[in-house]
Design an enzyme around this catalytic site. Structure first.
Site, PDB file in Angstrom:
ATOM      1  N   THR A   1       0.666  -1.196  -0.007  1.00 28.47           N
ATOM      2  CA  THR A   1      -0.177  -0.128  -0.228  1.00 28.47           C
ATOM      3  C   THR A   1       0.918   1.243  -0.085  1.00 28.47           C
ATOM      4  O   THR A   1       0.970   2.217  -0.757  1.00 28.47           O
ATOM      5  CB  THR A   1      -0.918   0.066   1.198  1.00 28.47           C
ATOM      6  OG1 THR A   1      -1.610  -1.310   1.414  1.00 28.47           O
ATOM      7  CG2 THR A   1      -1.895   1.204   1.133  1.00 28.47           C
ATOM      8  N   VAL A   2       1.722   1.333   1.029  1.00 28.36           N
ATOM      9  CA  VAL A   2       2.432   2.656   0.919  1.00 28.36           C
ATOM     10  C   VAL A   2       3.673   2.544  -0.220  1.00 28.36           C
ATOM     11  O   VAL A   2       4.062   3.578  -0.759  1.00 28.36           O
ATOM     12  CB  VAL A   2       3.386   2.607   2.303  1.00 28.36           C
ATOM     13  CG1 VAL A   2       4.102   3.995   2.340  1.00 28.36           C
ATOM     14  CG2 VAL A   2       2.291   2.558   3.571  1.00 28.36           C
TER      15      VAL A   2
ATOM     16  N   LYS B   1       6.830   1.845  12.775  1.00 30.21           N
ATOM     17  CA  LYS B   1       6.708   2.494  13.975  1.00 30.21           C
ATOM     18  C   LYS B   1       6.986   1.244  15.083  1.00 30.21           C
ATOM     19  O   LYS B   1       7.575   1.497  16.039  1.00 30.21           O
ATOM     20  CB  LYS B   1       5.200   3.015  14.621  1.00 30.21           C
ATOM     21  CG  LYS B   1       4.065   2.043  14.164  1.00 30.21           C
ATOM     22  CD  LYS B   1       3.496   2.634  12.648  1.00 30.21           C
ATOM     23  CE  LYS B   1       2.518   1.466  12.277  1.00 30.21           C
ATOM     24  NZ  LYS B   1       1.732   1.939  11.198  1.00 30.21           N
TER      25      LYS B   1
ATOM     26  N   GLY C   1      -3.067   5.173   4.938  1.00 34.01           N
ATOM     27  CA  GLY C   1      -3.634   5.214   3.525  1.00 34.01           C
ATOM     28  C   GLY C   1      -2.184   5.461   2.861  1.00 34.01           C
ATOM     29  O   GLY C   1      -1.357   6.366   3.329  1.00 34.01           O
TER      30      GLY C   1
ATOM     31  N   ASP D   1      -0.715  -0.284  18.009  1.00 33.38           N
ATOM     32  CA  ASP D   1      -0.392   0.493  16.819  1.00 33.38           C
ATOM     33  C   ASP D   1      -0.033   2.211  17.544  1.00 33.38           C
ATOM     34  O   ASP D   1       1.003   2.700  17.251  1.00 33.38           O
ATOM     35  CB  ASP D   1      -0.950   0.542  15.474  1.00 33.38           C
ATOM     36  CG  ASP D   1      -0.587   1.495  14.447  1.00 33.38           C
ATOM     37  OD1 ASP D   1       0.379   0.954  13.990  1.00 33.38           O
ATOM     38  OD2 ASP D   1      -1.306   2.329  14.310  1.00 33.38           O
TER      39      ASP D   1
ATOM     40  N   LYS E   1       3.417   4.266  18.450  1.00 33.95           N
ATOM     41  CA  LYS E   1       3.569   5.631  17.873  1.00 33.95           C
ATOM     42  C   LYS E   1       3.690   6.569  19.231  1.00 33.95           C
ATOM     43  O   LYS E   1       4.374   7.352  19.150  1.00 33.95           O
ATOM     44  CB  LYS E   1       2.276   6.068  16.999  1.00 33.95           C
ATOM     45  CG  LYS E   1       2.343   5.140  15.783  1.00 33.95           C
ATOM     46  CD  LYS E   1       0.735   5.814  15.140  1.00 33.95           C
ATOM     47  CE  LYS E   1       0.858   4.803  13.699  1.00 33.95           C
ATOM     48  NZ  LYS E   1      -0.409   4.833  13.124  1.00 33.95           N
TER      49      LYS E   1
ATOM     50  N   GLU F   1       9.357   9.861   9.318  1.00 29.64           N
ATOM     51  CA  GLU F   1       8.194  10.855   9.422  1.00 29.64           C
ATOM     52  C   GLU F   1       6.849  10.285   9.260  1.00 29.64           C
ATOM     53  O   GLU F   1       5.779  10.435   9.984  1.00 29.64           O
ATOM     54  CB  GLU F   1       8.263  12.003   8.445  1.00 29.64           C
ATOM     55  CG  GLU F   1       7.146  13.126   8.610  1.00 29.64           C
ATOM     56  CD  GLU F   1       7.166  13.837   9.767  1.00 29.64           C
ATOM     57  OE1 GLU F   1       7.990  14.548  10.083  1.00 29.64           O
ATOM     58  OE2 GLU F   1       6.238  13.533  10.898  1.00 29.64           O
TER      59      GLU F   1
ATOM     60  N   GLY G   1       0.974   8.908   9.991  1.00 30.73           N
ATOM     61  CA  GLY G   1       0.676   9.062   8.628  1.00 30.73           C
ATOM     62  C   GLY G   1       1.257  10.250   7.994  1.00 30.73           C
ATOM     63  O   GLY G   1       2.558  10.503   8.120  1.00 30.73           O
TER      64      GLY G   1
ATOM     65  N   VAL H   1       4.711   7.973  12.447  1.00 29.54           N
ATOM     66  CA  VAL H   1       3.548   8.291  13.346  1.00 29.54           C
ATOM     67  C   VAL H   1       2.649   9.144  12.532  1.00 29.54           C
ATOM     68  O   VAL H   1       2.927  10.355  12.095  1.00 29.54           O
ATOM     69  CB  VAL H   1       4.138   9.114  14.812  1.00 29.54           C
ATOM     70  CG1 VAL H   1       3.109   9.346  15.523  1.00 29.54           C
ATOM     71  CG2 VAL H   1       5.264   8.152  15.258  1.00 29.54           C
TER      72      VAL H   1
HETATM   73  P1  NAP Z   1       1.498  -3.933   2.866  1.00 30.51           P
HETATM   74  O1  NAP Z   1       0.575  -3.579   1.953  1.00 30.51           O
HETATM   75  O2  NAP Z   1       1.184  -5.326   3.672  1.00 30.51           O
HETATM   76  O3  NAP Z   1       3.067  -4.162   1.915  1.00 30.51           O
HETATM   77  C1  NAP Z   1       3.892  -4.718   2.553  1.00 30.51           C
HETATM   78  C2  NAP Z   1       4.908  -4.717   1.364  1.00 30.51           C
HETATM   79  O4  NAP Z   1       6.286  -5.537   1.884  1.00 30.51           O
HETATM   80  C3  NAP Z   1       4.357  -6.044   0.298  1.00 30.51           C
HETATM   81  O5  NAP Z   1       4.907  -5.413  -1.118  1.00 30.51           O
HETATM   82  C4  NAP Z   1       5.044  -7.214   0.580  1.00 30.51           C
HETATM   83  O6  NAP Z   1       5.450  -7.981  -0.662  1.00 30.51           O
HETATM   84  C5  NAP Z   1       6.615  -6.781   1.236  1.00 30.51           C
HETATM   85  N1  NAP Z   1       6.605  -7.886   2.238  1.00 30.51           N
HETATM   86  C6  NAP Z   1       6.178  -7.820   3.464  1.00 30.51           C
HETATM   87  N2  NAP Z   1       6.940  -8.725   4.220  1.00 30.51           N
HETATM   88  C7  NAP Z   1       7.943  -9.390   3.592  1.00 30.51           C
HETATM   89  C8  NAP Z   1       8.913 -10.152   3.630  1.00 30.51           C
HETATM   90  N3  NAP Z   1       9.200 -10.941   4.646  1.00 30.51           N
HETATM   91  N4  NAP Z   1      10.076 -10.202   2.659  1.00 30.51           N
HETATM   92  C9  NAP Z   1       9.918  -9.622   1.669  1.00 30.51           C
HETATM   93  N5  NAP Z   1       8.799  -9.037   1.434  1.00 30.51           N
HETATM   94  C10 NAP Z   1       7.932  -8.461   2.379  1.00 30.51           C
HETATM   95  O7  NAP Z   1       1.981  -2.837   3.919  1.00 30.51           O
HETATM   96  P2  NAP Z   1       1.504  -1.160   4.159  1.00 30.51           P
HETATM   97  O8  NAP Z   1       0.463  -0.981   4.455  1.00 30.51           O
HETATM   98  O9  NAP Z   1       2.242  -0.671   2.758  1.00 30.51           O
HETATM   99  O10 NAP Z   1       2.543  -0.847   5.359  1.00 30.51           O
HETATM  100  C11 NAP Z   1       3.979  -0.807   5.264  1.00 30.51           C
HETATM  101  C12 NAP Z   1       4.604  -0.213   6.462  1.00 30.51           C
HETATM  102  O11 NAP Z   1       4.089   1.096   6.642  1.00 30.51           O
HETATM  103  C13 NAP Z   1       4.112  -0.885   7.836  1.00 30.51           C
HETATM  104  O12 NAP Z   1       5.458  -0.696   8.715  1.00 30.51           O
HETATM  105  C14 NAP Z   1       3.014  -0.031   8.139  1.00 30.51           C
HETATM  106  O13 NAP Z   1       2.636  -0.173   9.656  1.00 30.51           O
HETATM  107  C15 NAP Z   1       3.348   1.348   7.669  1.00 30.51           C
HETATM  108  N6  NAP Z   1       2.507   2.321   7.354  1.00 30.51           N
HETATM  109  C16 NAP Z   1       1.497   1.811   6.855  1.00 30.51           C
HETATM  110  C17 NAP Z   1       0.341   2.843   6.745  1.00 30.51           C
HETATM  111  C18 NAP Z   1      -0.798   2.556   5.909  1.00 30.51           C
HETATM  112  O14 NAP Z   1      -1.675   3.544   5.864  1.00 30.51           O
HETATM  113  N7  NAP Z   1      -1.060   1.237   5.249  1.00 30.51           N
HETATM  114  C19 NAP Z   1       0.404   4.278   7.334  1.00 30.51           C
HETATM  115  C20 NAP Z   1       1.664   4.666   7.923  1.00 30.51           C
HETATM  116  C21 NAP Z   1       2.816   3.599   8.065  1.00 30.51           C
HETATM  117  P3  NAP Z   1       4.037  -8.699  -1.651  1.00 30.51           P
HETATM  118  O15 NAP Z   1       3.726  -7.171  -2.197  1.00 30.51           O
HETATM  119  O16 NAP Z   1       4.810  -9.506  -2.375  1.00 30.51           O
HETATM  120  O17 NAP Z   1       3.169  -9.153  -0.755  1.00 30.51           O
HETATM  121  N1  HSE Z   2      -2.913   1.057  10.503  1.00 31.52           N
HETATM  122  C1  HSE Z   2      -2.335   2.263  10.896  1.00 31.52           C
HETATM  123  C2  HSE Z   2      -3.466   3.076  11.295  1.00 31.52           C
HETATM  124  C3  HSE Z   2      -1.581   2.941   9.624  1.00 31.52           C
HETATM  125  O1  HSE Z   2      -4.770   2.802  10.774  1.00 31.52           O
HETATM  126  O2  HSE Z   2      -3.450   4.325  11.649  1.00 31.52           O
HETATM  127  C4  HSE Z   2      -0.950   4.404   9.889  1.00 31.52           C
HETATM  128  O3  HSE Z   2      -0.004   4.087  10.674  1.00 31.52           O
END
Ligand code: NAP
Ligand code: HSE
Length: 435
Positions: free
Chosen positions: A13-14, A105, A301, A200, A204, A129, A134, A132
């Protein structure tokens, strides 16, 4: 123009939003960064997964060393999530002299001290940045803008998923449907129990505490309660009494102690945190000279989070060669964590009780003997056939310890039917006593 080559750990997603912004805005980002930035390759779980848009143009690998050991990569963006292997990859990248940008985080909260040591020993640089709130620029604000001031209190809505779910539940949506929607939109963690349980938001808060108060707190030391036990009835009572229920992360100086907790709380409609809806996050900061400031915006997001990642990337490019940039440890403090029982709040409590004389007296006697004083009592109308009735009590401020002692005694009364709900009130309104 200088060239900077980026390796990505994660393209979910990110990660895919980071790629989208970087590829679509190459020239102005290069202008601001003072370098042209190119994503060289990305680590993923499955290279054969169908990826769309900018992400489809990025070479993928399942071997982390293709990024961590690669001479053609200067900066690593870690957006894969989870503790391991992400923590190990972050430290490997730092040790090999690569700047790291991370949104993780969980790793920063649990291993901040160790990462800080690696950053120092290897004259490396880490930026976080996006970890915490987003897209809300709270890390830079605490590190730079508020560095001149002494922070007294932080109150935050730090998890977008739970704020989104509570908003839908307020509108009558079921919990399961609301959670599914948050997952579909890419707001929830890969393991959504981290959102729901408050873990989570707790991670943060631990990061914010380090920056705002200079105190190293392990997340496990922060008393944490999620939204799992909140029922539609509790949300309806809150609305009737003039409150919204928010999952609040609170850190507050009290003398030489720091109170910290993550817990759902009643917040009055007229309070600025009550107006923070959907996936928005907000951090209300009280500092000595400035007073109260509020930082609010999309907290989850792909695109909002990617915007924070790219701002770090640009800073990393501008600071290439700067040692210990954005190091996690910047100050020391004599503050100690306060005992959770010493925290003071007013409370909302909902009991299901037998509807007969003496029931209220039995409850209030126990509350009084624990120095808990009542602010209001509300009894919902009785149902048919002597069904138990809901009794709602609002208390005046008291310690969490006194409240929990009183409730443990009340739970032993035979007049109680089923569990009770208890939620602290953040800033109590003047409530008329009804019956
Ligand atoms: P996600 O959609 O689950 O994406 C994770 C990515 O990492 C995927 O591309 C996955 O590969 C890859 N991956 C995961 N584990 C792996 C492993 N062991 N070896 C190789 N590749 C691996 O997660 P996300 O929502 O983007 O979140 C990523 C980070 O950002 C997390 O730390 C989350 O807490 C943080 N974050 C997320 C958001 C949010 O709104 N989503 C906001 C702020 C912070 P595949 O594509 O092949 O499955
Ligand atoms: N899962 C987290 C949230 C993503 O809903 O706030 C952003 O860190």
């Amino acid at each position: 123009m200088k060239k900077l080559r980026v390796g990505m750990l994660g393209l979910g997603t990110v990660g895919k939003s980071v790629a989208e912004i970087l590829i679509q805005n190459q020239s102005w980002i290069a202008g601001r960064a003072g370098a042209s930035i190119q994503i060289v390759r990305a680590l993923v779980r499955q290279t054969r997964k169908r990826r769309e848009g900018a992400a489809s143009k990025i070479p993928t690998t399942t071997n982390a060393q293709d990024i961590l050991d690669a001479d053609d990569i200067d900066i690593v963006i870690e957006v894969m999530g989870g503790h391991e292997p992400a923590y190990g990859y972050i430290t490997q990248a730092l040790k090999r002299g690569k700047a790291v940008v991370t949104a993780n985080k969980a790793v920063l909260a649990a291993h901040g001290l160790e990462i800080a040591k690696v950053v120092q020993q290897h004259h490396a640089a880490i930026y976080y940045e996006a970890a915490v709130a987003g897209g809300v620029p709270i890390i830079r604000t605490l590190r730079h803008s508020l560095i001149s001031d002494r922070i007294q209190r932080i109150r935050g809505i730090l998890n977008g998923t739970t704020n989104f779910i509570l908003g839908l539940m307020e509108k009558g949506e079921g919990y399961d449907t609301a959670l599914r929607q948050a997952q579909k939109e890419g707001y929830a963690e890969a393991d959504p129990t981290l959102d729901i349980s408050g873990a989570d938001a707790r991670d943060k808060l631990a990061i914010l505490i380090q920056l705002a108060f200079g105190l190293d707190v392990h997340p496990s030391e922060i008393p944490t309660e999620g939204i799992g036990s909140l029922t539609p009835e509790v949300l309806a009572d809150a609305r009737q009494l003039g409150y919204r229920v928010k999952l609040l992360a609170i850190a507050k100086r009290v003398g030489n102690k720091l109170e910290a907790r993550v817990q759902p709380a009643f917040v009055p409609f007229e309070h600025h945190l009550s107006a923070v809806l959907d996936i928005e996050n907000a951090i209300s900061v009280d500092s000595e000279a400035l007073g109260t400031t509020l930082y609010v915006g999309p907290g989850a997001g792909g695109m909002p989070t990617a915007s924070a990642v790219i701002s770090d990337l640009i800073e990393a490019a501008q600071q290439q060669g700067v040692k210990n940039a954005m190091s996690l440890r910047s100050q020391r403090t004599a503050l100690k964590l306060a005992k959770p029982e010493a925290a003071i709040s007013a409370f909302y409590v909902r009991f299901l009780v037998e509807d007969r004389p003496g029931v209220l007296a039995a409850i209030t006697r126990i509350l009084a003997s624990n120095n808990v004083s009542l602010a209001a009592v509300l009894q919902h109308e009785r149902g048919l056939d002597d069904e138990p009735v809901a009794l709602v009590i609002l208390t005046h401020p008291t310690t969490h310890g006194a409240m929990s002692k009183a409730l443990n005694k009340i739970k032993q009364l035979p007049i109680l039917h089923g569990g009770l709900s208890v939620v602290p009130i953040e800033e109590q309104r003047v409530t008329k006593v009804e019956s």
